[in-house]
Enzyme design. Structure first.
Site, short mmCIF file in Angstrom:
data_model
loop_
_atom_site.label_atom_id
_atom_site.label_comp_id
_atom_site.label_asym_id
_atom_site.label_seq_id
_atom_site.Cartn_x
_atom_site.Cartn_y
_atom_site.Cartn_z
N ASP A 282 -8.48 0.18 0.25
CA ASP A 282 -7.64 1.32 -0.05
C ASP A 282 -7.47 1.38 -1.58
O ASP A 282 -7.95 0.51 -2.31
CB ASP A 282 -6.29 1.22 0.69
CG ASP A 282 -5.64 2.58 0.84
OD1 ASP A 282 -4.79 2.76 1.74
OD2 ASP A 282 -5.98 3.49 0.06
C1 GLC Z 1 -4.34 6.43 -0.57
C2 GLC Z 1 -4.13 6.23 0.92
C3 GLC Z 1 -5.39 6.38 1.73
C4 GLC Z 1 -6.30 7.39 1.06
C5 GLC Z 1 -6.75 6.78 -0.26
C6 GLC Z 1 -7.64 7.74 -1.06
O1 GLC Z 1 -3.54 5.54 -1.29
O2 GLC Z 1 -3.51 5.03 1.33
O3 GLC Z 1 -5.00 6.78 3.05
O4 GLC Z 1 -7.42 7.66 1.90
O5 GLC Z 1 -5.66 6.35 -1.06
O6 GLC Z 1 -6.91 8.84 -1.44
#
Ligand code: GLC
Length: 734
Positions: A282
């Site tokens: 993430d």
């Molecule tokens: C964010 C979220 C995730 C998302 C990623 C890219 O922090 O936790 O769900 O897909 O970053 O935006």
């Protein structure tokens, strides 16, 4: 070494690469990938493990162009638009090894056509609707050059304080499995290399929804038994449906953060499930291992994350920064790096990016927000709505109503109508509630008064609101949360209607006109006072681009609401966590016995239970029939009921089947959803609804973490919510 030798070596190297690449053309993908890996420098390999974020408006950054030209950028997030994607892609395709970039974006519930938030869509209890919306989202995302979405979010959430409950399918694993499968199928179809399909990404692996206190990013402590019974199955379902990527999460899981957790990322995901796709971290969750204080610094964070099983690092740069050093000192092996690179190159091969790296700009002009997509958004939003209360004679409204007053901060609000994670949804495309009512009842005089803000306690607008209400035949209240109050980093410590909205409701009700409340929210709310104050309540969630049209379809009865709650609505935040498939405890709550598991100041029952939803018609469920009273533990059992529409209009009912393992070697929930079907019936019509129970639905993980079906008595209920229903029983034998 002399320059001449340098040049000679460079020529020889390039010739070797050209030979290898040309040989690749004929060789099968994996052999071609192996050849490619063999020709990659360490820097080029590490570059494939890196995803960087483009600008929020969709453009790439100068540094990313530089990296692309050098073949050092595996993936970018947020860059979209066929022209921009192609420009950056061309730089990569002109680099030494011509490895295409993988373009990703959060297309969570639509790209330009925005559908209901996933929690709302799950309230349709119609996985086919979710598959349809995901397919449309993929078609629109592909048209702007995207080949990877970070969806579906399949986290089970039993705590509505957690704002990200809005992004998933609610509290139940069985419902979550159905929607995980449907959304993966919708995004990927049968061939992810098609221009109208994208790679799906089941996230956030795993247990993220169990954040302590419902506070986002917070610690989770989950027994392996609960992990395997509740949180892991929707991921497995998404992967079994073909999901080619998984996203690790932010949360600390039992002391080991999920972005560095070998047990979940390798033992389970790779070892037990044989997942051969890509794991992406993430956003900066690798570098955040330092904040978790299990990594002494970024290099150690990188070491742990790749070793645990995170192939691609999102946004933080520990891999590219420390990878060469980690390799040199043996903290990483080249085999580990090559395996991660191989998975990423294999994904790009499956996506057809080597053969077709570019988007078709013409598609962008003809694919976004088409009338077909808008129709789908309207239909799916209407199917997502849940009728929570409706006193006789209130809903549906007549289109002959002379004057309708829309009152409340969400009545004419195009931004909040879409919810969050709206892709490239545009407020100018949104049908607000006021606009929807005007379009549906052109003869009616529709007025609007905001009354108050979503938050804040100002009552300045109350007088105007009451005046507008008094002048109307009926009042439609438009109240609830702002989209910013759910989703990521949006946990709430209360579950009340925000600000002074309840006071506004009471003031408007005091005007003495018939009142209907439409609720816009991203989570279950403790709305007992609202429900007591008004005769009818429709749960609309955040319904998306066509929200106002869909709500009007429901309010005027063009659509008979058939949605059911995918998560329990508590009476108060103090009851949380509260979910239907809870354990019995040794002293199950008994009203007449003080010494049982309950509160002294409130019932233990919820305001509205999981699976609850009303209709403008009525249904009966009768004649439960079981195909046997005893089955072997490898046997199957059919359960069926007669469903009849006993009311005045056509409508949908969601027939639900629950089981209880009466006595087992591990305590089991009081009920578990094990079947559901949304059925449409004309007035007076009836049909049998049948469910099949197999060992997979009867089993659980025992004390040794083996999935078993234990002999013994089972109860079964078939009804229209997680409460009540026709009860039956059967026995499982050896
Ligand atoms: C964010 C979220 C995730 C998302 C990623 C890219 O922090 O936790 O769900 O897909 O970053 O935006």
């Amino acid at each position: 070494m002399s320059r001449r030798v340098h040049v000679l070596l460079a020529v020889l190297w390039s010739a070797a690469v050209v030979a290898a690449l040309s040989a690749q053309a004929a060789s099968p993908p994996d052999a071609r990938i192996d050849d490619l890996i063999a020709s990659m420098s360490v820097e080029e390999k590490l570059g494939q493990l890196q995803q960087l974020a483009g600008g929020a408006e969709g453009n790439y950054l100068p540094e990313q162009a530089e990296l692309a030209r050098k073949g050092l950028l595996g993936s970018v997030l947020n860059v979209r638009g066929a022209e921009r994607v192609n420009t950056l892609q061309r730089m990569a395709m002109e680099s030494r090894l011509k490895i295409p970039i993988l373009f990703a974006f959060d297309v969570i519930h639509g790209y330009r056509t925005v559908f209901p938030i996933p929690l709302g869509e799950s309230a349709s209890w119609d996985p086919a609707a979710a598959e349809r919306s995901a397919a449309i989202a993929a078609r629109e995302a592909g048209a702007v050059g995207l080949k990877w979405t970070f969806a579906p979010m399949v986290d089970i959430a039993r705590d509505p304080r957690w704002g990200r409950i809005s992004e998933g399918a609610g509290e139940d694993t069985f419902l979550g499995i159905a929607f995980a499968r449907a959304r993966v199928r919708g995004f990927q179809g049968d061939d992810i290399s098609r221009p109208d399909r994208v790679a799906a990404c089941t996230k956030h692996f795993v247990g993220y929804g169990a954040a302590e206190g419902g506070r986002d990013y917070n610690t989770t402590d989950i027994s392996e038994q609960v992990l395997r019974e509740v949180y892991l199955p929707p991921f497995k379902a998404g992967i079994d449906a073909g999901a080619v990527t998984v996203m690790s999460a932010f949360n600390d899981l039992n002391g080991v953060p999920t972005s560095a957790n070998p047990f979940t990322l390798t033992t389970i995901l790779r070892g037990e499930w044989k997942f051969d796709g890509v794991v992406v971290s993430d956003y900066e969750s690798v570098s955040q291992l330092v904040n978790h204080r299990i990594a002494a610094g970024d290099a150690d964070a990188a070491r742990q994350a790749l070793t645990a099983g995170v192939d691609m690092e999102m946004v933080s740069r520990t891999y590219v920064t420390h990878g060469a050093e980690l390799l040199k000192r043996g903290a990483w092996t080249m085999a580990q790096v090559d395996e991660a690179v191989r998975r990423i190159l294999r994904l790009k091969t499956r996506l057809g990016l080597f053969e077709r790296p570019y988007a078709d700009p013409a598609l962008e002009k003809t694919t976004l927000l088409t009338p077909e997509h808008a129709r789908a958004a309207r239909e799916i939003a209407a199917r997502s709505m849940v009728l929570l209360k409706n006193e006789p004679g209130v809903l549906p409204l007549s289109k002959d109503t002379r004057s309708i007053a829309v009152i409340g901060p969400l009545g004419d609000d195009p931004v909040n109508m879409m919810g969050n994670w709206i892709g490239d949804g545009r407020k100018e495309d949104v049908v607000t509630l006021v606009a929807g009512l005007k379009a549906a009842a052109p003869a009616a005089h529709v007025t609007f008064a905001k009354g108050c803000d979503i938050t804040g306690t100002s009552r300045e607008g109350f007088d105007e609101a009451v005046r507008v209400a008094r002048a109307a035949d009926v009042v439609v209240l438009a109240i609830g949360e702002g989209e910013i109050m759910s989703g990521e980093a949006a946990s709430r410590a209360t579950l009340d209607l925000p600000g002074g909205q309840l006071d506004l409701v009471k003031a408007v009700v005091g005007a003495g006109r018939p009142v209907v409340a439409v609720l816009f929210n991203g989570r279950p709310l403790a709305i007992g006072d609202l429900v007591d104050a008004v005769p009818s309540v429709v749960e609309a969630w955040f319904p998306g681009t066509q929200g106002g049209a869909a709500i009007s379809d429901v309010l005027f009865g063009d659509v008979n609401p058939g949605g059911k709650l995918p998560a329990t609505f508590p009476r108060a935040v103090g009851q949380v966590p509260i979910y239907y498939n809870h354990k019995s405890s040794g002293r199950p709550a008994a009203p007449d016995n003080r010494y049982t598991s309950k509160y002294v100041d409130m019932p233990v029952t919820p305001l509205f239970p999981f699976g609850f939803g009303l209709s403008y018609t009525s249904f009966t469920v009768t004649d439960l029939q079981l195909s046997a009273s005893t089955i072997r533990r490898d046997g199957q059992l059919r359960a069926s009921v007669a469903l009849r529409n006993t009311g005045p209009r056509a409508g949908d009912e969601v027939v639900q089947l629950y089981i209880q393992d009466v006595a087992s070697s591990v305590t089991r929930p009081v009920r578990e959803l094990r079947g559901f079907e949304r059925v449409s019936l004309a007035p007076g019509a009836s049909r049998r609804v049948e469910f099949l129970l197999t060992p997979a639905q009867l089993g659980f993980h025992n004390r040794d973490m083996q999935f078993v079906v234990e002999p013994g008595a089972f109860k079964v209920w078939v009804g229209t919510s997680s409460v009540g229903g026709l009860e039956g029983s059967f026995t499982v034998t050896e």
